[in-house]
Design a protein around this motif. Structure first.
Motif, PDB file in Angstrom:
ATOM      1  N   GLY A  60       0.106  -1.880  -7.982  1.00 50.67           N
ATOM      2  CA  GLY A  60       0.598  -3.146  -7.399  1.00 50.67           C
ATOM      3  C   GLY A  60      -0.158  -3.506  -6.129  1.00 50.67           C
ATOM      4  O   GLY A  60       0.008  -4.599  -5.596  1.00 50.67           O
ATOM      5  N   SER A  61      -0.958  -2.574  -5.601  1.00 45.75           N
ATOM      6  CA  SER A  61      -1.797  -2.911  -4.448  1.00 45.75           C
ATOM      7  C   SER A  61      -3.243  -2.698  -4.850  1.00 45.75           C
ATOM      8  O   SER A  61      -3.536  -2.275  -5.972  1.00 45.75           O
ATOM      9  N   SER A  62      -4.168  -2.987  -3.925  1.00 50.47           N
ATOM     10  CA  SER A  62      -5.591  -2.783  -4.249  1.00 50.47           C
ATOM     11  C   SER A  62      -6.338  -2.528  -2.947  1.00 50.47           C
ATOM     12  O   SER A  62      -5.796  -2.777  -1.857  1.00 50.47           O
ATOM     13  N   LEU A 120       0.843  -1.211   0.000  1.00 54.01           N
ATOM     14  CA  LEU A 120       0.000   0.000   0.000  1.00 54.01           C
ATOM     15  C   LEU A 120       0.874   1.254   0.000  1.00 54.01           C
ATOM     16  O   LEU A 120       1.990   1.246   0.521  1.00 54.01           O
ATOM     17  N   GLY A 121       0.345   2.323  -0.563  1.00 53.33           N
ATOM     18  CA  GLY A 121       1.115   3.564  -0.643  1.00 53.33           C
ATOM     19  C   GLY A 121       0.855   4.458   0.558  1.00 53.33           C
ATOM     20  O   GLY A 121      -0.248   4.463   1.117  1.00 53.33           O
ATOM     21  N   TYR A 122       1.887   5.189   0.942  1.00 52.75           N
ATOM     22  CA  TYR A 122       1.763   6.122   2.065  1.00 52.75           C
ATOM     23  C   TYR A 122       2.733   7.258   1.786  1.00 52.75           C
ATOM     24  O   TYR A 122       3.934   7.021   1.641  1.00 52.75           O
ATOM     25  N   GLY A 123       2.229   8.471   1.629  1.00 50.56           N
ATOM     26  CA  GLY A 123       3.101   9.567   1.198  1.00 50.56           C
ATOM     27  C   GLY A 123       3.185  10.690   2.214  1.00 50.56           C
ATOM     28  O   GLY A 123       2.546  10.656   3.264  1.00 50.56           O
ATOM     29  N   VAL A 124       3.988  11.672   1.855  1.00 50.37           N
ATOM     30  CA  VAL A 124       4.197  12.819   2.750  1.00 50.37           C
ATOM     31  C   VAL A 124       3.584  14.075   2.132  1.00 50.37           C
ATOM     32  O   VAL A 124       3.827  14.394   0.970  1.00 50.37           O
TER      33      VAL A 124
END
Ligand SMILES: Cc1cc2nc3c(=O)[nH]c(=O)nc-3n(C[C@H](O)[C@H](O)[C@H](O)COP(=O)(O)OP(=O)(O)OC[C@H]3O[C@@H](n4cnc5c(N)ncnc54)[C@H](O)[C@@H]3O)c2cc1C
Length: 507
Positions: free
Chosen positions: A441-443, A317-321
């Motif tokens: 690449g995630s869902s 999973l994505g996690y950004g700043v």
């Protein structure tokens, strides 16, 4: 005989943790049934909600908007607790928000008739990706026919749309009367400005990392998007106000969670000060960023390690700043500071002004936090957001002075700024970023996997005694498949886990 109450410990006093605590504590009987506490690593409640003051104005360092008021539980709390009106000025982004000016690098104020077709193109492409009704006109319909629908990422679809637009409109003149800008380079700069805003909505460094199909799963509440006059933290205060003094313990940073132990107090929390606490149930609400670093070999936050499926979901999973910069205007020729949208020359262009620092080139706007305010605000995302965390305040002020003076006519005088406040969500070890997104690449299924409690379903045919159920439960914005990244997603996730426990105890 005195029987011990089941002990529930919630890790984190942010929106998810407090929503869970509020539900568990206020549910009839349950407050006499459970021994409930919240352990918070920091010294305040709210987590990624943090209202504060800057130059006499109320500002938001974290969550700022109620994204759609119809059906929002956050709006309901704010309305019921009378939090939507205030005499003190706050970051309300009032009518100024609807009246931006767009200026191209070099100080060229762009005619709205030039900006509007690209803004419409961008909005139509995003509406299409998100499955909304697209306001089709001749060009937009043509563009959509050109786009390949098998896109993996939002970024690749958007760029395909822009290329299609250029091929359809190629007969139009290639020159502009805007300084040394060609039509194509100016259109690209305006498009990139919208991409930057979209990056901030989602926290991704690059829209090519943002999964295309997940955009249709995400749900926005209908209705206006508003800010909270008494500050976002007042919603948090309202949730916490029902809890008894002492239930929230501050400065209690959990370093390790020992689980799957067969005893009446199955989970053991190890704190950074060396103390421990046992509990029957632990609700983990730490951010996806804290989980990502927690599952690293170096930290090993969980013992035994989490099941593979959960580790994979956390990794994928994505996690950004996302960071905000507030600046005090110390001089602006007594003119009202506009809502300034900035169209920069793109990377590699020979026309770009070398004095404008690279970290500012992918931000899209700077504006007062309400009409006539002397506080202006800019949002940063991704690499630049991380970059500004290590700059000195002088470097930030000087970068903004050079840039804004290039964009606005300041009669040869560099615009000066007084105080500065920049948030640092990326390096703060209690957050390690701002909010989550569905990366290529995630869902959304990975968010469901993350939300599954541990231990996993017990195999009844196994002769070994079953482990105690619901040892670790997971809440937090990143565990909500349709409302992730928001305060209301966090709120719903806290309720979900509180209800799971209430159901387990037949409350
Ligand atoms: C700059 C910015 C702007 C945003 N804008 C918006 C917006 O406009 N609208 C919106 O809806 N959302 C917005 N968000 C997102 C929103 O703030 C979050 O989705 C939400 O607040 C997350 O709540 P949470 O309870 O899931 O997590 P958190 O708020 O992160 O709470 C987790 C808590 O756990 C604590 N903790 C962490 N590690 C440990 C540990 N090891 N031991 C003990 N405690 C620990 C933390 O200190 C924190 O208090 C924004 C966020 C940021 C950063």
């Amino acid at each position: 005989m005195v029987t011990k109450k089941p002990r529930i410990v919630i890790i984190g006093a942010g929106m998810a943790g407090l929503a869970a605590a509020n539900k568990l504590y206020t549910c009839p009987i349950s407050n006499t049934l459970f021994d409930l506490s919240i352990v918070e690593g920091g010294d305040r409640i709210g987590g990624r909600i943090n209202s504060s003051e800057f130059c006499g104005d109320r500002i938001e360092q974290g969550a700022t908007w109620i994204h759609g008021i119809e059906g929002s539980p956050i709006h309901k709390i704010a309305q019921d607790s009378n939090l939507l009106h205030s005499n003190q000025p706050w970051e309300c982004m009032d009518e100024i928000y609807d009246d931006p000016i767009t200026v191209a690098e070099g100080g060229h104020v762009l005619n709205p008739s030039f900006v509007e077709p690209i803004s419409t193109l961008f909005k139509s492409l995003m509406d299409y990706i998100q499955g909304k009704d697209v306001q089709e006109n001749g060009v937009i319909s043509e563009v959509l026919k050109f786009c390949n629908l098998k896109n993996l990422s939002v970024g690749s679809f958007l760029r395909q749309g822009l290329e299609a637009y250029w091929s359809i409109t190629k007969d139009e003149k290639g020159v502009t009367n805007v300084g040394n800008w060609s039509r194509k380079s100016l259109e690209e700069a305006i498009f990139a400005m919208h991409e930057s805003i979209q990056r901030t909505f989602t926290s991704t460094n690059n829209l090519c990392n943002l999964d295309y199909s997940a955009e249709r799963v995400y749900i926005m509440f209908p209705g206006e998007e508003i800010t909270i006059a008494k500050g976002y933290s007042s919603v948090i205060d309202a949730l916490a106000s029902v809890l008894p003094v002492g239930m929230i313990q501050f400065g209690r940073k959990v370093e390790r969670i020992e689980w799957q132990v067969e005893s009446s107090r199955p989970v053991k929390l190890h704190f950074s000060d060396g103390t421990t606490l046992s509990a029957n149930h632990v609700i983990v609400t730490v951010s996806l960023g804290v989980l990502k670093s927690g599952i690293s070999e170096e930290l090993n936050m969980f013992n035994p390690p989490l099941p593979n499926s959960k580790n994979q979901a956390i990794s994928k999973l994505g996690y950004g700043v996302v960071n905000k910069v507030f600046l005090e205007l110390s001089s602006f020729q007594d003119k009202k500071f506009p809502f300034l949208q900035m169209a920069f020359h793109q990377t590699g262009s020979l026309q770009s002004n070398p004095k404008i620092p690279p970290w500012i080139r992918r931000t899209s706007f700077i504006c007062p936090i309400y009409s006539n305010s002397r506080t202006v605000l800019s949002w940063f995302t991704g690499q630049e957001a991380i970059g500004i965390e290590s700059l000195t305040e002088e470097e930030i002020k000087s970068g903004f002075s050079t840039t804004v003076s290039n964009f606005l006519s300041t009669n040869g005088n560099e615009l000066k700024f007084g105080k500065v406040l920049r948030t640092q969500w990326g390096t703060n070890p209690l957050f390690l970023g701002s909010y989550s997104y569905i990366a290529v690449g995630s869902s959304p299924d990975d968010m469901d996997t993350l939300a599954e409690p541990l231990p996993e379903i017990i195999n009844l045919s196994d002769s070994s005694p079953p482990s105690p159920p619901l040892q670790i439960l997971f809440a937090g914005e990143a565990t909500h498949r349709t409302h992730y990244s928001t305060t209301h997603g966090a709120y719903f996730s806290g309720l979900r886990e509180a209800n799971r426990l209430l159901k387990h105890y037949n409350c």
